[in-house]
Design an enzyme around this catalytic site. Structure first.
Site, PDB file in Angstrom:
ATOM      1  N   PHE A  84     134.556  21.118 105.641  1.00 27.95           N
ATOM      2  CA  PHE A  84     134.315  22.315 106.459  1.00 27.95           C
ATOM      3  C   PHE A  84     135.297  23.458 106.186  1.00 27.95           C
ATOM      4  O   PHE A  84     135.099  24.566 106.673  1.00 27.95           O
ATOM      5  CB  PHE A  84     134.321  21.993 107.967  1.00 27.95           C
ATOM      6  CG  PHE A  84     133.167  21.148 108.416  1.00 27.95           C
ATOM      7  CD1 PHE A  84     131.895  21.685 108.562  1.00 27.95           C
ATOM      8  CD2 PHE A  84     133.345  19.800 108.676  1.00 27.95           C
ATOM      9  CE1 PHE A  84     130.827  20.897 108.964  1.00 27.95           C
ATOM     10  CE2 PHE A  84     132.273  18.999 109.087  1.00 27.95           C
ATOM     11  CZ  PHE A  84     131.017  19.549 109.231  1.00 27.95           C
TER      12      PHE A  84
ATOM     13  N   HIS B 183     124.714  18.795 114.020  1.00 28.42           N
ATOM     14  CA  HIS B 183     125.556  19.466 113.034  1.00 28.42           C
ATOM     15  C   HIS B 183     125.825  20.911 113.461  1.00 28.42           C
ATOM     16  O   HIS B 183     124.963  21.549 114.073  1.00 28.42           O
ATOM     17  CB  HIS B 183     124.851  19.437 111.671  1.00 28.42           C
ATOM     18  CG  HIS B 183     125.747  19.749 110.528  1.00 28.42           C
ATOM     19  ND1 HIS B 183     126.046  21.041 110.139  1.00 28.42           N
ATOM     20  CD2 HIS B 183     126.432  18.930 109.680  1.00 28.42           C
ATOM     21  CE1 HIS B 183     126.871  21.013 109.114  1.00 28.42           C
ATOM     22  NE2 HIS B 183     127.116  19.746 108.808  1.00 28.42           N
TER      23      HIS B 183
ATOM     24  N   ASP C 267     129.076  16.868 101.693  1.00 26.52           N
ATOM     25  CA  ASP C 267     129.656  17.056 100.370  1.00 26.52           C
ATOM     26  C   ASP C 267     130.324  18.424 100.316  1.00 26.52           C
ATOM     27  O   ASP C 267     130.150  19.248 101.213  1.00 26.52           O
ATOM     28  CB  ASP C 267     128.634  16.851  99.247  1.00 26.52           C
ATOM     29  CG  ASP C 267     127.490  17.851  99.258  1.00 26.52           C
ATOM     30  OD1 ASP C 267     127.312  18.562 100.267  1.00 26.52           O
ATOM     31  OD2 ASP C 267     126.767  17.913  98.259  1.00 26.52           O
TER      32      ASP C 267
ATOM     33  N   TYR D 283     131.516  22.325  99.539  1.00 31.59           N
ATOM     34  CA  TYR D 283     130.811  23.580  99.313  1.00 31.59           C
ATOM     35  C   TYR D 283     130.559  23.735  97.816  1.00 31.59           C
ATOM     36  O   TYR D 283     131.401  23.390  96.987  1.00 31.59           O
ATOM     37  CB  TYR D 283     131.644  24.761  99.808  1.00 31.59           C
ATOM     38  CG  TYR D 283     131.885  24.782 101.299  1.00 31.59           C
ATOM     39  CD1 TYR D 283     130.826  24.873 102.196  1.00 31.59           C
ATOM     40  CD2 TYR D 283     133.179  24.735 101.816  1.00 31.59           C
ATOM     41  CE1 TYR D 283     131.040  24.908 103.573  1.00 31.59           C
ATOM     42  CE2 TYR D 283     133.419  24.779 103.192  1.00 31.59           C
ATOM     43  CZ  TYR D 283     132.336  24.859 104.059  1.00 31.59           C
ATOM     44  OH  TYR D 283     132.556  24.894 105.415  1.00 31.59           O
TER      45      TYR D 283
END
Length: 220
Positions: A78, A187, A65, A67
């Site tokens: 990202f 991740h 989701d 920031y």
């Protein structure tokens, strides 16, 4: 709200946009912006699609989701706008690119240049409450973004899907691995990057696959 989706995406997603869950989702999100602080700004919710039209998609990078801090989210997974401190996960992405391809680490966390080359930077949930990560999980965004992934898989060929972390990897079942390349790794978060993301060489593997299939590689 879906009027601002880029035209090629609006065409391939027409049936999805007309479903009742999407209408309900739209109403919930519109109402949320009235009395809460929601990220990203409304005009940026579908920015990943605006910068990367359907016919240009060569790579899909899945985030979870947006920031949830002020000034960070701008519609690309990202990525952060120019001038905003580079988040830890993106720092590790840049480290891996340097190790994999020898490129110097950029001074900006803005990934718009990737998106404009055909990298769909897709969060599976497209909005979030300020300071409340995953607060819009379960509202219906995941149904929509699952449909996006499935449509890319069904209607295109030779797309590279980069699935980093357990959440992204749950989407592998939506992708036909007989005609696309799926690359999976932990991740890039500082909590997990050293367990296999750093050293995964996904960026060189992506470009090798694109070249093999007569596509222009990405300038990471």
């Amino acid at each position: 709200m879906y009027e601002i989706i880029e035209s090629s995406w609006k065409s391939v997603l027409k049936k999805e946009l007309e479903k009742s869950y999407f209408t309900e989702l739209t109403n919930i999100i519109k109402a949320s912006y009235i009395n809460q602080t929601i990220y990203p700004a409304p005009r940026h919710i579908f920015r990943a699609f605006a910068f990367c039209p359907f016919d240009k998609v060569k790579v899909v990078i899945l985030g979870q989701d947006p920031y949830h801090g002020e000034g960070q989210a701008h519609g690309l997974a990202f990525s952060v706008p120019d001038g905003v401190k580079i988040p830890p996960s993106l720092k590790n992405i840049y480290k891996e690119i340097k190790n994999d391809l020898g490129k110097e680490i950029p001074q900006t966390g803005n990934l718009e240049p990737w998106s404009k080359q055909g990298v769909l930077l897709l969060n599976t949930t497209l909005t979030v409450k300020a300071s409340e990560p995953m607060s819009h999980t379960g509202l219906g965004w995941e149904i929509f973004t699952d449909a996006v992934i499935k449509i890319i898989s069904d209607q295109k060929e030779h797309v590279v899907f980069l699935l980093w972390g357990k959440h992204a990897q749950t989407k592998a079942s939506l992708i036909d691995d007989t005609k696309h390349l799926i690359l999976q790794a932990p991740h890039p978060s500082p909590f997990s990057a050293r367990t296999g993301f750093l050293g995964c060489q996904h960026f060189s593997q992506t470009n090798e696959y694109l070249i093999k299939n007569n596509e222009i590689p990405i300038e990471w």
